[in-house]
Write a protein that holds these residues in place. Sequence first.
Motif, mmCIF file in Angstrom:
data_model
loop_
_atom_site.group_PDB
_atom_site.id
_atom_site.type_symbol
_atom_site.label_atom_id
_atom_site.label_comp_id
_atom_site.label_asym_id
_atom_site.label_seq_id
_atom_site.Cartn_x
_atom_site.Cartn_y
_atom_site.Cartn_z
ATOM 1 N N TYR A 52 0.837 -1.189 0.000
ATOM 2 C CA TYR A 52 0.000 0.000 0.000
ATOM 3 C C TYR A 52 0.881 1.252 0.000
ATOM 4 O O TYR A 52 1.835 1.369 0.771
ATOM 5 N N HIS A 58 4.963 4.657 2.556
ATOM 6 C CA HIS A 58 3.593 4.773 2.048
ATOM 7 C C HIS A 58 3.333 6.181 1.528
ATOM 8 O O HIS A 58 2.321 6.821 1.855
ATOM 9 N N SER A 212 2.269 -4.163 5.758
ATOM 10 C CA SER A 212 3.409 -3.443 5.193
ATOM 11 C C SER A 212 4.704 -4.140 5.555
ATOM 12 O O SER A 212 4.765 -4.923 6.516
ATOM 13 N N PRO A 291 -2.454 2.977 5.886
ATOM 14 C CA PRO A 291 -1.216 2.210 5.710
ATOM 15 C C PRO A 291 -0.758 1.463 6.953
ATOM 16 O O PRO A 291 0.160 0.643 6.870
#
Length: 630
Positions: A52, A58, A212, A291
Amino acid sequence: MRPAQCRITERSTIGRGSIRIALTVLVALATVLAARLQSSAAAETPFSWPQYGFDDQHTGSNPFETHIAPTNVHSLKRLYQVPLVDTNAHSVADGAPAFLGGVELNGLKDLLFLTTKDGWTLALDAHTGKQIWGKQYGAGGCMINHDAARHETCYTTSSPAIDPNRQFVYSYGLDGYVHKYQVASGEEMQDTHWPELVTLKPFNEKGSSALSTAIDRQGNSYLYITTAGYPGDAGDYQGHVTTINLSTGVQHVFNTLCSNDAVGTSNDVHFQQTPATPDCSETQSAIWARPGVIHDPVNDLIYISTGNGTFDAANHQWGDSVLALHTDGTGIDGNPIDSYTPSDQAQLDATDADLGSTAPVILPPIQGSIYPHLAVQGQKINRATNAAELRLINLDNLSQSPTRGPGNIGGEVGSRYSLPQGGFLMTQPAVWVDPADPGKPWVFIGNEFGLVGLQVYVDHGSTTPTFHLGWAPVGSGRPSPVVANGIVYYLSSEGIQALGATSGLQLWSDTTVHSFHWESPIVANGILYATDESGHLTAYALAPASTPSVKLTIHRTSGQIRFRWHVSSRKGVSGFYLYAGQQLIHQSLIKVHSAATYQYTVQPPKGTQMSSFSVRVVLRDGRQFSVSAT
């Protein structure tokens, strides 16, 4: 042990019988179009969009995109649109795809990966939309808050992340675990660590944010997964981040409430559902920004922001705060390494104003600033002004305290800034640097009242950066924007839009797709991808030279403006609108006619900005693009 109510389903094809035949025809047609549109791009080595927001910060900014540019984005044409999982019962991917180029799969293929609300992890051919594999950890009997009256099935709005080694993709399941799949085959990796536990109470704790990854200075790779609550903030939930070392499988857990662990045995604990232990008597403090976790490569720390909840540093409660942790997910003595908590935290908590509606947006260096290392932090709403707020925070000392460390109050840099369009902020801003003016970074922020372009820079005579309006709000819609090669892409309620990054002018749009929630687009190797609330994935690529070219010239005479433009072809054109800056100055559509050249003289409304003029071309297939005057 995995909760008994959850189930796993595997599916390697989208449908059977007539569904399979129909999709075979669709895929065949898409393949032909893809070959025509992407023959040059396919010959190059593709880059990836692995998580993402593109990178571990991010940023939402892809610095490698070169195919789609402001000069040709008006030629974007739909490459394909496919339903997710099944043509009869579509699954919604309410996040963003991840893209991995050059996967060995009977030759090299570019793949897209998606996580759906009902627990599917999907791998699709990026050039055709054909499903390669799919695995599901569904809700089973999981009901939100165990509330029979609410009668709402558990779901996720997470997004997948690709391992930095390119061999595996990670995705959250509705069983409360994160799962590890081989990218080409979808084979799930299972051992003493995997799948890895994220929550023991998925009925109360929701996987809201994207997964992430990051690599620290020592070369260790980590995966991050955060938790929040479901809408309504009910139930026994505590926001926490689970960090997994991708080499060893060892995980650390940082709870934003009772961060020293309520029973005092270990900080690496997933809380049980009360009255079981260990648990925390406090609830909320969700980590729900899109995120999830931000990695800062400069100081090699990770940052999370929390929503409503108690703030009491002495008792290890961190509601409505920004927290800094080591990249392995640990703090110091049960506390974060550093923290920022606004001075009005109690008011934010009482009014459901959520500091943690966004994660910190790390800014590039700002010319003339005495602060070399800043981030933008949002706030969902200021109830007094009915507008979200932004503030700058110093990543080198979050509270600006002489005794740097957690637990201090206040410390933002400069004054807070109200979002110009007003309304709530629940999306993640994108940050971009204009190569022509690198010392004044841009921040693009969208909400239900539009997308706005802001710049952060130092005014003459000052050394403290402030926010400045770059261009006024346009459109409307919740999704988080992304930017690539000087173009901002925005999923609005009016459709998918491409805007000039420095002007806000609409360069292209597709008004036929316009149902979005948290979905965010990606742009990779000359293709724009977006999912929607109807359960589809739509892809766009530059079309052959069938899109007409337009040349516009402007003449000023006695306070009037004469527009003169020439269209290379009338085929597929519906009509034209005339603009001065972002202001429409000819209210009705100028319909196409038999001539190739058009001329209109207008009296601009009083107060019209006269710096830039353009004609917006409306095509019959729903696309629109703008051409500026030469």
